[in-house]
Every structure is written in structure tokens, then in C-alpha cells.
Scaffold this motif. Structure first.
Motif, PDB file in Angstrom:
ATOM      1  N   VAL A   1      35.822  47.272  54.365  1.00 37.66           N
ATOM      2  CA  VAL A   1      35.344  45.920  54.019  1.00 37.66           C
ATOM      3  C   VAL A   1      36.536  44.980  53.839  1.00 37.66           C
ATOM      4  O   VAL A   1      36.513  43.832  54.298  1.00 37.66           O
ATOM      5  CB  VAL A   1      34.462  45.973  52.749  1.00 37.66           C
ATOM      6  N   ALA A   2      37.619  45.472  53.209  1.00 34.56           N
ATOM      7  CA  ALA A   2      38.817  44.638  53.051  1.00 34.56           C
ATOM      8  C   ALA A   2      39.350  44.234  54.423  1.00 34.56           C
ATOM      9  O   ALA A   2      39.682  43.060  54.662  1.00 34.56           O
ATOM     10  CB  ALA A   2      39.877  45.402  52.255  1.00 34.56           C
ATOM     11  N   ALA A   3      39.412  45.210  55.340  1.00 36.03           N
ATOM     12  CA  ALA A   3      39.947  44.918  56.681  1.00 36.03           C
ATOM     13  C   ALA A   3      39.060  43.900  57.399  1.00 36.03           C
ATOM     14  O   ALA A   3      39.558  42.957  58.034  1.00 36.03           O
ATOM     15  CB  ALA A   3      40.037  46.216  57.481  1.00 36.03           C
TER      16      ALA A   3
ATOM     17  N   VAL B   1      46.459  46.093  51.396  1.00 38.89           N
ATOM     18  CA  VAL B   1      45.388  46.519  50.482  1.00 38.89           C
ATOM     19  C   VAL B   1      45.504  48.035  50.393  1.00 38.89           C
ATOM     20  O   VAL B   1      45.593  48.711  51.425  1.00 38.89           O
ATOM     21  CB  VAL B   1      43.987  46.133  51.009  1.00 38.89           C
ATOM     22  N   VAL B   2      45.525  48.567  49.183  1.00 38.06           N
ATOM     23  CA  VAL B   2      45.557  50.024  49.002  1.00 38.06           C
ATOM     24  C   VAL B   2      44.189  50.423  48.458  1.00 38.06           C
ATOM     25  O   VAL B   2      43.860  50.124  47.307  1.00 38.06           O
ATOM     26  CB  VAL B   2      46.697  50.447  48.057  1.00 38.06           C
TER      27      VAL B   2
ATOM     28  N   ALA C   1      37.504  44.635  33.140  1.00 37.69           N
ATOM     29  CA  ALA C   1      37.156  43.223  32.980  1.00 37.69           C
ATOM     30  C   ALA C   1      38.412  42.379  32.765  1.00 37.69           C
ATOM     31  O   ALA C   1      38.411  41.179  33.032  1.00 37.69           O
ATOM     32  CB  ALA C   1      36.188  43.047  31.814  1.00 37.69           C
ATOM     33  N   ALA C   2      39.491  43.036  32.291  1.00 32.73           N
ATOM     34  CA  ALA C   2      40.731  42.295  32.016  1.00 32.73           C
ATOM     35  C   ALA C   2      41.755  42.473  33.145  1.00 32.73           C
ATOM     36  O   ALA C   2      42.918  42.117  32.994  1.00 32.73           O
ATOM     37  CB  ALA C   2      41.325  42.806  30.701  1.00 32.73           C
ATOM     38  N   TRP C   3      41.352  43.062  34.257  1.00 41.04           N
ATOM     39  CA  TRP C   3      42.292  43.357  35.352  1.00 41.04           C
ATOM     40  C   TRP C   3      41.820  42.707  36.642  1.00 41.04           C
ATOM     41  O   TRP C   3      40.618  42.551  36.857  1.00 41.04           O
ATOM     42  CB  TRP C   3      42.372  44.879  35.553  1.00 41.04           C
ATOM     43  N   SER C   4      42.751  42.316  37.505  1.00 44.92           N
ATOM     44  CA  SER C   4      42.361  41.925  38.863  1.00 44.92           C
ATOM     45  C   SER C   4      43.493  42.261  39.829  1.00 44.92           C
ATOM     46  O   SER C   4      44.649  42.382  39.416  1.00 44.92           O
ATOM     47  CB  SER C   4      41.990  40.446  38.936  1.00 44.92           C
ATOM     48  N   PRO C   5      43.153  42.418  41.106  1.00 46.64           N
ATOM     49  CA  PRO C   5      44.203  42.765  42.075  1.00 46.64           C
ATOM     50  C   PRO C   5      45.165  41.594  42.268  1.00 46.64           C
ATOM     51  O   PRO C   5      44.795  40.449  42.061  1.00 46.64           O
ATOM     52  CB  PRO C   5      43.417  43.044  43.366  1.00 46.64           C
ATOM     53  N   CYS C   6      46.413  41.929  42.673  1.00 44.44           N
ATOM     54  CA  CYS C   6      47.459  40.896  42.830  1.00 44.44           C
ATOM     55  C   CYS C   6      48.088  41.007  44.207  1.00 44.44           C
ATOM     56  O   CYS C   6      48.276  42.121  44.696  1.00 44.44           O
ATOM     57  CB  CYS C   6      48.591  41.181  41.850  1.00 44.44           C
ATOM     58  N   PRO C   7      48.508  39.914  44.800  1.00 45.49           N
ATOM     59  CA  PRO C   7      49.291  39.996  46.026  1.00 45.49           C
ATOM     60  C   PRO C   7      50.726  40.435  45.695  1.00 45.49           C
ATOM     61  O   PRO C   7      51.146  40.236  44.549  1.00 45.49           O
ATOM     62  CB  PRO C   7      49.289  38.537  46.537  1.00 45.49           C
ATOM     63  N   PRO C   8      51.497  41.008  46.575  1.00 43.55           N
ATOM     64  CA  PRO C   8      51.128  41.271  47.968  1.00 43.55           C
ATOM     65  C   PRO C   8      50.531  42.669  48.181  1.00 43.55           C
ATOM     66  O   PRO C   8      50.199  43.014  49.288  1.00 43.55           O
ATOM     67  CB  PRO C   8      52.467  41.145  48.702  1.00 43.55           C
ATOM     68  N   VAL C   9      50.419  43.490  47.072  1.00 43.57           N
ATOM     69  CA  VAL C   9      49.813  44.828  47.212  1.00 43.57           C
ATOM     70  C   VAL C   9      48.528  44.822  46.383  1.00 43.57           C
ATOM     71  O   VAL C   9      48.570  44.983  45.160  1.00 43.57           O
ATOM     72  CB  VAL C   9      50.770  45.942  46.721  1.00 43.57           C
ATOM     73  N   ALA C  10      47.409  44.577  47.021  1.00 45.61           N
ATOM     74  CA  ALA C  10      46.140  44.450  46.290  1.00 45.61           C
ATOM     75  C   ALA C  10      45.445  45.809  46.239  1.00 45.61           C
ATOM     76  O   ALA C  10      45.170  46.413  47.288  1.00 45.61           O
ATOM     77  CB  ALA C  10      45.253  43.411  46.969  1.00 45.61           C
ATOM     78  N   LEU C  11      45.196  46.280  45.026  1.00 44.70           N
ATOM     79  CA  LEU C  11      44.516  47.577  44.869  1.00 44.70           C
ATOM     80  C   LEU C  11      43.002  47.392  44.968  1.00 44.70           C
ATOM     81  O   LEU C  11      42.446  46.398  44.481  1.00 44.70           O
ATOM     82  CB  LEU C  11      44.875  48.194  43.524  1.00 44.70           C
ATOM     83  N   ALA C  12      42.364  48.359  45.607  1.00 46.49           N
ATOM     84  CA  ALA C  12      40.896  48.339  45.738  1.00 46.49           C
ATOM     85  C   ALA C  12      40.402  49.771  45.633  1.00 46.49           C
ATOM     86  O   ALA C  12      41.181  50.701  45.456  1.00 46.49           O
ATOM     87  CB  ALA C  12      40.502  47.715  47.084  1.00 46.49           C
TER      88      ALA C  12
ATOM     89  N   ARG D   1      32.516  45.852  46.985  1.00 48.65           N
ATOM     90  CA  ARG D   1      32.919  44.631  46.264  1.00 48.65           C
ATOM     91  C   ARG D   1      34.419  44.612  46.002  1.00 48.65           C
ATOM     92  O   ARG D   1      35.059  43.569  46.057  1.00 48.65           O
ATOM     93  CB  ARG D   1      32.153  44.521  44.953  1.00 48.65           C
ATOM     94  N   SER D   2      34.980  45.801  45.705  1.00 47.95           N
ATOM     95  CA  SER D   2      36.416  45.853  45.417  1.00 47.95           C
ATOM     96  C   SER D   2      37.218  45.506  46.665  1.00 47.95           C
ATOM     97  O   SER D   2      38.251  44.848  46.587  1.00 47.95           O
ATOM     98  CB  SER D   2      36.801  47.244  44.905  1.00 47.95           C
ATOM     99  N   GLY D   3      36.740  45.961  47.818  1.00 41.11           N
ATOM    100  CA  GLY D   3      37.449  45.684  49.074  1.00 41.11           C
ATOM    101  C   GLY D   3      37.422  44.205  49.402  1.00 41.11           C
ATOM    102  O   GLY D   3      38.437  43.612  49.801  1.00 41.11           O
ATOM    103  N   ARG D   4      36.264  43.587  49.201  1.00 42.02           N
ATOM    104  CA  ARG D   4      36.162  42.151  49.482  1.00 42.02           C
ATOM    105  C   ARG D   4      37.086  41.374  48.548  1.00 42.02           C
ATOM    106  O   ARG D   4      37.822  40.488  48.958  1.00 42.02           O
ATOM    107  CB  ARG D   4      34.715  41.668  49.332  1.00 42.02           C
ATOM    108  N   ARG D   5      37.094  41.767  47.264  1.00 37.49           N
ATOM    109  CA  ARG D   5      37.904  41.036  46.292  1.00 37.49           C
ATOM    110  C   ARG D   5      39.397  41.154  46.622  1.00 37.49           C
ATOM    111  O   ARG D   5      40.147  40.174  46.570  1.00 37.49           O
ATOM    112  CB  ARG D   5      37.637  41.566  44.878  1.00 37.49           C
ATOM    113  N   ALA D   6      39.848  42.353  46.993  1.00 39.16           N
ATOM    114  CA  ALA D   6      41.273  42.540  47.322  1.00 39.16           C
ATOM    115  C   ALA D   6      41.654  41.662  48.521  1.00 39.16           C
ATOM    116  O   ALA D   6      42.714  41.021  48.529  1.00 39.16           O
ATOM    117  CB  ALA D   6      41.542  44.015  47.615  1.00 39.16           C
ATOM    118  N   ALA D   7      40.764  41.613  49.524  1.00 42.10           N
ATOM    119  CA  ALA D   7      41.056  40.797  50.710  1.00 42.10           C
ATOM    120  C   ALA D   7      41.112  39.310  50.349  1.00 42.10           C
ATOM    121  O   ALA D   7      42.011  38.587  50.791  1.00 42.10           O
ATOM    122  CB  ALA D   7      39.990  41.051  51.783  1.00 42.10           C
ATOM    123  N   GLU D   8      40.175  38.866  49.508  1.00 39.46           N
ATOM    124  CA  GLU D   8      40.152  37.435  49.112  1.00 39.46           C
ATOM    125  C   GLU D   8      41.460  37.066  48.419  1.00 39.46           C
ATOM    126  O   GLU D   8      42.007  35.991  48.645  1.00 39.46           O
ATOM    127  CB  GLU D   8      39.015  37.129  48.121  1.00 39.46           C
TER     128      GLU D   8
END
Ligand SMILES: Cc1cc2nc3c(=O)[nH]c(=O)nc-3n(C[C@H](O)[C@H](O)[C@H](O)COP(=O)(O)OP(=O)(O)OC[C@H]3O[C@@H](n4cnc5c(N)ncnc54)[C@H](O)[C@@H]3O)c2cc1C
Length: 430
Positions: free
Chosen positions: A14-16, A245-246, A391-402, A416-423
Motif C-alpha cells: 500500500v505504501a508503494a 518506507v520500512v 497515539a503519541a508516535w508517528s512515522p518520520c522522513p526520510p525513513v518512515a516505519l510502517a 493504514r500504516s502503509g498509507r500513512r508512511a507514504a503520505e
């Protein structure tokens, strides 16, 4: 932007897809020979499919089901299942009021407490929800373990005879290891009752995406690290990308993403995934009995969590055959994996235990088809506090965890995690 996506499970695919539709040039790197991860299905013969991991999608998986649009789907409703086995006798799981009223598994006071507790859960969790609650710190139930919460609210009998046998075999972990909020969420979901599965296998949506993306199978990524400000991301052993995205299980992410990388949570190394092993076999049978799914109930640990029998003609098992799956509980899966048994020996160990639970299980010597699945990282264990820290964490660039462990331990959580990392990467790249 040139982006690498590590892992071709639902989160990675989904991230891809989202990165590609946002204009990025994407390559997916997958360690095994196939797309799908823990939703992998295998073709065992003409019209004969086995989902080796996830085997259903709930009706409220809005994003995962959107990826199934246009695919043939089979209904797999769970109402009325499983059957709970105590002392060789089987009883329907008493989740519906009529079944609860008649069930000998609980006494009258326990039935009342159980009914009240279920009503309270349904009132607190109005609809099935995937992902951390918006105000996780306000969710008191996330601070205690499910075993304690259930014993306090409904007593030991409901825990041992109803909730542990119905639930632990789904997530391969003990109620004592899980957050009460997480378990309540799934109890809410069980009342939804509508489940579906793509007829061509749980991996069908991801295989469809793979057909229009660049996916390199057989590439095990060993490290993903940013090169410094504006310097891109090194993905060993493949090369340098603008971002990555990892999307792999937490223990793998902890190994390949070094500490200190932005967005790598401090708790990453603590997050455990429960293991799972199962054996599937099928035999020729002109007129098999209807489907059944039995789980052991009662105090103590059980080796096998469930034995399921499927008649041919259910959309997966060919007409004229009968299929069966024996699934190990998490703790026994751990022992079986450590023993390093070959497929035949592992299946025999599961089958011996399975036949004690389900005397109708045919012998392995009758099987014309056999498949064993080993999942060292089957389902992330959402223990007390994990929903709050998500709830207190979110993925960060340039290595977005999913991956499911960053959202919720199911296919919808992974999607949902894959979409969020890509966004996150697309927004940073603008
Ligand atoms: C037995 C079982 C039953 C389940 N039942 C259900 C169910 O019925 N419904 C449901 O919703 N969920 C179910 N789940 C959970 C669901 O399968 C997962 O939540 C989901 O697959 C997670 O997706 P993911 O993309 O996060 O990870 P994965 O599906 O694990 O994908 C990760 C991918 O990364 C690859 N990878 C790992 N390390 C590397 C590396 N170093 N380099 C490159 N690639 C790597 C893996 O090979 C894999 O393909 C079940 C899981 C199991 C094991």
C-alpha cells in the motif's frame, strides 16, 4: 523522489502504491520469493487455496476492502463459532444472549456478570475501531492487562471457559500479555460478525498491485540508514534512495533501522510478536460433514488452539475433498519452532494433539495434500500501554516505519500504516 519500500506485505504494497500514485519512483524490496507477507496464500492444486496467515477481512476494514474492489469475495461469517471443548464435550461459545442463557459453561451469577460486562464493552466501544484511540491516555483500559480486567469484571470461569479459548488462539498470546482496551476492541469487532476473504487468496489485492509496481523478490535488506541532512537513505545491500518506507515486523525493524534514526521509537526493541505454527492437510472425501472449528477451554495451558474442518466446495477446498487445519497456541509454537522439526514431523506433532481435541480429524496418512506454515513473527503483542504510545508516535522522513505494529495488528492496521508512511514521505518531498 526515488523511494525504496522494504517488505511486500500489505503495509509495504500500500505504501508503494500510494508513493507511486504521488509521482515517486518506487522499488519494493522483499526478502522472500513472493508478495503478501503474513497474508500469503498458496495454491495447493486446481481450485485449492490455503491462506497461510491472515484468513479473513472484517466488514469494517474500509481501507483493506477498498483494495479488494473488483475481486471476487467469499463470505466467512463467524457467528455461531467456535465450539468450545471441555472434558471431551463441546459447547457453542456463549456470545449471543440465547446461547449464553442455555450454556452450562457459566453459573447464573457469572452469566449475569458476563452479560453486563459485554453490554458495557459495546456501550464504551460504539463501533469497531482500528488504530490507537484519539485520546489513548484517556483509555483507562489500556493501562491494565486483559486477564486482570476480565477476572475482576466477570470472574475466573468466564476468563477460562469463554474468553481465553475464544480469543487467545486468534492472536497467539495470553490475555495476561494484552491490553484490556485492545481485547475489548476485538470483542466489539466480533459482534460485527461479517467477514470476507478474496476468493483468489488473501494476497490477491497485493499481487494485483505488484503487477504494476517494481517488486524485487529475494532481496533481504540488512540496514536502512539516513546519510545525513539531505543526503538520502542507504538501503543495504541495494543502494541509495531519497527516502524509504520500512514495512516489516517490529523485531526486524529494530534490527535493520539503527537507534537514533528519526521516527525510530525508543520502545521498538521491546515490542514482541507472538509466534504461530499451523498444519493444513486435505483428503479425498465424497461427502464431508459441515465446517467446524473447535477450541479447547478450561484452566491451564493448551497446546493446540483450534482444529478447523472444511468441506469441499466452500470456494477454497475442491468438491470431493475435506480440508483441516491444526493451529498451535503461541507458547507451543515457540517450542515447536525451537525444535527445528521438518514439515512432516511438525505436522505429525500438531495432528496428534489435534486428534485429542477433535476426534473427527482424519489421520495424516489419508492426506493427499499437506502444508505447514511457520510464523516466528505472527502477531504483534499489544500489551498494556502500547495503544497509548502509538497515539503519541508517528512515522518520520526520510525513513518512515510502517507495519501492523505501528497501527493495529491486522490487515486493516497494516494497510493504514502503509498509507500513512507514504503520505509522510510525499509531504516531506514537496
Ligand atoms: C497465522 C496468522 C493469522 C492471521 N489472521 C488474520 C486475520 O484473519 N485477519 C487479519 O486482519 N489479520 C490477520 N493476521 C495478521 C495480518 O496477517 C498482519 O497484521 C499483516 O499481514 C501485517 O502486514 P505487514 O505488511 O505489516 O507485515 P507482513 O505481512 O509481515 O509483511 C512484511 C514483509 O516484509 C518482508 N521482510 C521481512 N524482513 C525483510 C527484510 N529484512 N528485507 C526485505 N523484506 C523483509 C517479509 O517477508 C514480508 O513479506 C494474521 C497473521 C497470522 C500470522
Amino acid at each position: 523522489m526515488r523511494a525504496a519500500v522494504v517488505g511486500a506485505g500489505p503495509a509495504g504494497m500500500v505504501a508503494a502504491d500510494r508513493l507511486a500514485s504521488g509521482g515517486a519512483e518506487v522499488v519494493v524490496l522483499e526478502a522472500t520469493g513472493a508478495v503478501g507477507g503474513r497474508t500469503r496464500s498458496v495454491l495447493l492444486g486446481p481450485g485449492h487455496r490455503l491462506d497461510t496467515g491472515a484468513s479473513w477481512l472484517a466488514g469494517f476494514y474500509s481501507e483493506a476492502l477498498a483494495y479488494c474492489s473488483g475481486l471476487a469475495m467469499l463470505r466467512r461469517d463467524v457467528t455461531g463459532t467456535p465450539q468450545l471443548v471441555v472434558g471431551g464435550r463441546r459447547y457453542p461459545a456463549p456470545f449471543e444472549p440465547g446461547v449464553l442463557a442455555r450454556s452450562p459453561l457459566l453459573g447464573p451469577t457469572e452469566k449475569l456478570r458476563f452479560a453486563r460486562w459485554v453490554a458495557g464493552v459495546l456501550a464504551r466501544r460504539r463501533r469497531p475501531h482500528v488504530g490507537p484511540p484519539r485520546r489513548a491516555d484517556a483509555d483507562r483500559a489500556d493501562r491494565i492487562d486483559a486477564d486482570t480486567a476480565i477476572r475482576e469484571a466477570v470472574g475466573a470461569a468466564a476468563a477460562e471457559y469463554v474468553l481465553r479459548p475464544a480469543f487467545e488462539t486468534m492472536v497467539f498470546a495470553d490475555l495476561a500479555d494484552l491490553s484490556a482496551a485492545f481485547v475489548e476492541g476485538w470483542i466489539r469487532a466480533a459482534f460485527d460478525g461479517r467477514y470476507r476473504v478474496p476468493a483468489e487468496g488473501m494476497d490477491a489485492p497485493w499481487r494485483r498491485l505488484a503487477a504494476r509496481l517494481e517488486v524485487r523478490c529475494g532481496v533481504e535488506v540488512t540496514e536502512v540508514r539516513p546519510q545525513g541532512p539531505g543526503g538520502g537513505v542507504v538501503v543495504e545491500p541495494v543502494g541509495t534512495f531519497d527516502a524509504a518506507v520500512v514495512a516489516v515486523p517490529a523485531p526486524v525493524a529494530a534490527r535493520i533501522v539503527p537507534p537514533g534514526v528519526p521516527g525510530r521509537p525508543a520502545w521498538l526493541g521491546e515490542l514482541r510478536h507472538a509466534p504461530h505454527v499451523l498444519a493444513y492437510a486435505a483428503r479425498p472425501h465424497p461427502d464431508p460433514p459441515p465446517a467446524s472449528d473447535v477450541h479447547p477451554a478450561g484452566a491451564g495451558r493448551h497446546r493446540v488452539g483450534s482444529v478447523a474442518l472444511y468441506p469441499g466446495g466452500d470456494g477454497r477446498v475442491p468438491v470431493g475433498m475435506q480440508g483441516a487445519t491444526v493451529s498451535a497456541e503461541g507458547w507451543w509454537s515457540d517450542e515447536l519452532l525451537a525444535a527445528g522439526l521438518d514439515d512432516r514431523a511438525l505436522a505429525a506433532a500438531l495432528w496428534d494433539e489435534g486428534r485429542r481435541l477433535e476426534p473427527g480429524l482424519f489421520g495424516l496418512e489419508e492426506a493427499t495434500v499437506l502444508h505447514v506454515a511457520r510464523h516466528p513473527h505472527a502477531v504483534p503483542v499489544f500489551g498494556p500501554g502500547h495503544l497509548a504510545r502509538l497515539a503519541a508516535w508517528s512515522p518520520c522522513p526520510p525513513v518512515a516505519l510502517a507495519g501492523d505494529w505501528t497501527c493495529y495488528p491486522c490487515v486493516e492496521g497494516a494497510v493504514r500504516s502503509g498509507r500513512r508512511a507514504a503520505e509522510v514521505l510525499l509531504t516531506a518531498g514537496r
